[in-house]
Design a protein around this motif. Structure first.
Motif, PDB file in Angstrom:
ATOM      1  N   LEU A  53       0.819  -1.208   0.000  1.00  0.00           N
ATOM      2  CA  LEU A  53       0.000   0.000   0.000  1.00  0.00           C
ATOM      3  C   LEU A  53       0.857   1.265   0.000  1.00  0.00           C
ATOM      4  O   LEU A  53       0.451   2.293  -0.560  1.00  0.00           O
ATOM      5  CB  LEU A  53      -0.949   0.017   1.191  1.00  0.00           C
ATOM      6  CG  LEU A  53      -2.056  -1.042   1.191  1.00  0.00           C
ATOM      7  CD1 LEU A  53      -2.917  -0.916   2.437  1.00  0.00           C
ATOM      8  CD2 LEU A  53      -2.905  -0.955  -0.052  1.00  0.00           C
ATOM      9  N   ARG A  55       3.653   1.662  -1.647  1.00  0.00           N
ATOM     10  CA  ARG A  55       3.963   1.874  -3.070  1.00  0.00           C
ATOM     11  C   ARG A  55       2.741   2.405  -3.813  1.00  0.00           C
ATOM     12  O   ARG A  55       2.842   3.356  -4.594  1.00  0.00           O
ATOM     13  CB  ARG A  55       4.462   0.599  -3.729  1.00  0.00           C
ATOM     14  CG  ARG A  55       4.677   0.776  -5.239  1.00  0.00           C
ATOM     15  CD  ARG A  55       5.282  -0.426  -5.898  1.00  0.00           C
ATOM     16  NE  ARG A  55       6.681  -0.566  -5.577  1.00  0.00           N
ATOM     17  CZ  ARG A  55       7.665   0.147  -6.124  1.00  0.00           C
ATOM     18  NH1 ARG A  55       7.394   1.082  -7.017  1.00  0.00           N
ATOM     19  NH2 ARG A  55       8.908  -0.060  -5.787  1.00  0.00           N
ATOM     20  N   GLU A  56       1.581   1.799  -3.583  1.00  0.00           N
ATOM     21  CA  GLU A  56       0.367   2.226  -4.287  1.00  0.00           C
ATOM     22  C   GLU A  56       0.082   3.705  -4.056  1.00  0.00           C
ATOM     23  O   GLU A  56      -0.248   4.432  -4.994  1.00  0.00           O
ATOM     24  CB  GLU A  56      -0.836   1.393  -3.832  1.00  0.00           C
ATOM     25  CG  GLU A  56      -0.871   0.001  -4.408  1.00  0.00           C
ATOM     26  CD  GLU A  56      -2.073  -0.798  -3.921  1.00  0.00           C
ATOM     27  OE1 GLU A  56      -3.001  -0.216  -3.298  1.00  0.00           O
ATOM     28  OE2 GLU A  56      -2.087  -2.014  -4.166  1.00  0.00           O
ATOM     29  N   GLU A  59       2.607   6.022  -5.769  1.00  0.00           N
ATOM     30  CA  GLU A  59       2.453   6.054  -7.224  1.00  0.00           C
ATOM     31  C   GLU A  59       1.426   7.086  -7.672  1.00  0.00           C
ATOM     32  O   GLU A  59       1.299   7.362  -8.854  1.00  0.00           O
ATOM     33  CB  GLU A  59       2.067   4.659  -7.748  1.00  0.00           C
ATOM     34  CG  GLU A  59       3.228   3.685  -7.719  1.00  0.00           C
ATOM     35  CD  GLU A  59       2.839   2.269  -8.109  1.00  0.00           C
ATOM     36  OE1 GLU A  59       1.631   1.923  -8.046  1.00  0.00           O
ATOM     37  OE2 GLU A  59       3.745   1.496  -8.463  1.00  0.00           O
ATOM     38  N   THR A  60       0.692   7.670  -6.724  1.00  0.00           N
ATOM     39  CA  THR A  60      -0.275   8.718  -7.054  1.00  0.00           C
ATOM     40  C   THR A  60       0.410  10.082  -6.921  1.00  0.00           C
ATOM     41  O   THR A  60       1.442  10.202  -6.259  1.00  0.00           O
ATOM     42  CB  THR A  60      -1.508   8.670  -6.127  1.00  0.00           C
ATOM     43  OG1 THR A  60      -1.108   8.972  -4.787  1.00  0.00           O
ATOM     44  CG2 THR A  60      -2.174   7.303  -6.189  1.00  0.00           C
ATOM     45  N   GLY A 129      -0.131  -6.897   0.476  1.00  0.00           N
ATOM     46  CA  GLY A 129      -1.181  -5.925   0.167  1.00  0.00           C
ATOM     47  C   GLY A 129      -2.181  -5.740   1.289  1.00  0.00           C
ATOM     48  O   GLY A 129      -3.311  -5.327   1.056  1.00  0.00           O
ATOM     49  N   LYS A 133      -5.930   2.385   4.245  1.00  0.00           N
ATOM     50  CA  LYS A 133      -5.612   3.738   3.789  1.00  0.00           C
ATOM     51  C   LYS A 133      -6.589   4.737   4.386  1.00  0.00           C
ATOM     52  O   LYS A 133      -7.752   4.410   4.610  1.00  0.00           O
ATOM     53  CB  LYS A 133      -5.742   3.838   2.262  1.00  0.00           C
ATOM     54  CG  LYS A 133      -4.770   3.027   1.470  1.00  0.00           C
ATOM     55  CD  LYS A 133      -4.948   3.335  -0.004  1.00  0.00           C
ATOM     56  CE  LYS A 133      -4.988   2.062  -0.804  1.00  0.00           C
ATOM     57  NZ  LYS A 133      -5.168   2.280  -2.233  1.00  0.00           N
TER      58      LYS A 133
END
Length: 166
Positions: A53, A55-56, A59-60, A129, A133
């Motif tokens: 999460l 990384r996710e 990436e935004t 994962g 959030k």
């Protein structure tokens, strides 16, 4: 985004400190990255020894925000490394605060962001994962809500319910 000196913020906003709208994190963090002072709206994550999460979110588009990762204070692996530090810089994040460890310190110290973490650890995290959030996190003596403002420099880290000025 210009950062405010945390000592000056505390001196100027005593009423906010007394009300709890401005909070000081316990002084348990080490500083990394080229930006030793940074600030911005908070995005929260709660994970444990798993950085998928992290990384996710990185990436935004960061748009000057600060990623606050509650890693449960784990000292068994790193949640952020050099690749994620570079990604955060490239995506426009102001900084990352990790209640846990980071690695690839030489790489992170070359990134134009601010990073605060408890320590370093050479082992990478799991990749399952699992996590949450945009949730309330609690560490270093205070609760941190998604959307609050973080101010960090060499004197410490502050959390405020809203953006403040001197």
């Amino acid at each position: 985004m210009a950062s405010l000196a945390t000592a000056d913020v505390c001196d100027t906003h005593i009423a906010l400190l007394n009300s709890g709208d401005l909070r000081v994190l316990q002084p348990i963090f080490q500083s990394y990255g080229l930006c030793r002072a940074f600030s911005g709206p908070v995005v929260t994550l709660k994970v444990f020894e798993d950085n998928v999460l992290v990384r996710e979110v990185l990436e935004t588009k960061g748009e000057g925000r600060v990623l606050v990762v509650d890693g449960g204070g784990s000292m068994r692996c790193a949640l952020v490394g050099g690749n994620l530090g570079q990604l955060a810089q490239n995506m426009g994040w102001a900084g990352i605060v990790v209640n846990g460890c980071i690695r690839d310190v030489d790489e992170i110290n070359g990134c134009d962001i601010g990073v605060k973490a408890l320590a370093t650890h050479p082992r990478k995290s799991n990749r399952r994962g699992v996590g949450e959030k945009n949730v309330l996190v609690h560490f270093a003596g205070t609760s941190i809500h998604d959307g609050e403002w973080l101010y960090a420099d060499g004197d410490g880290i502050l959390i405020c319910k809203s953006e403040i000025s001197l």
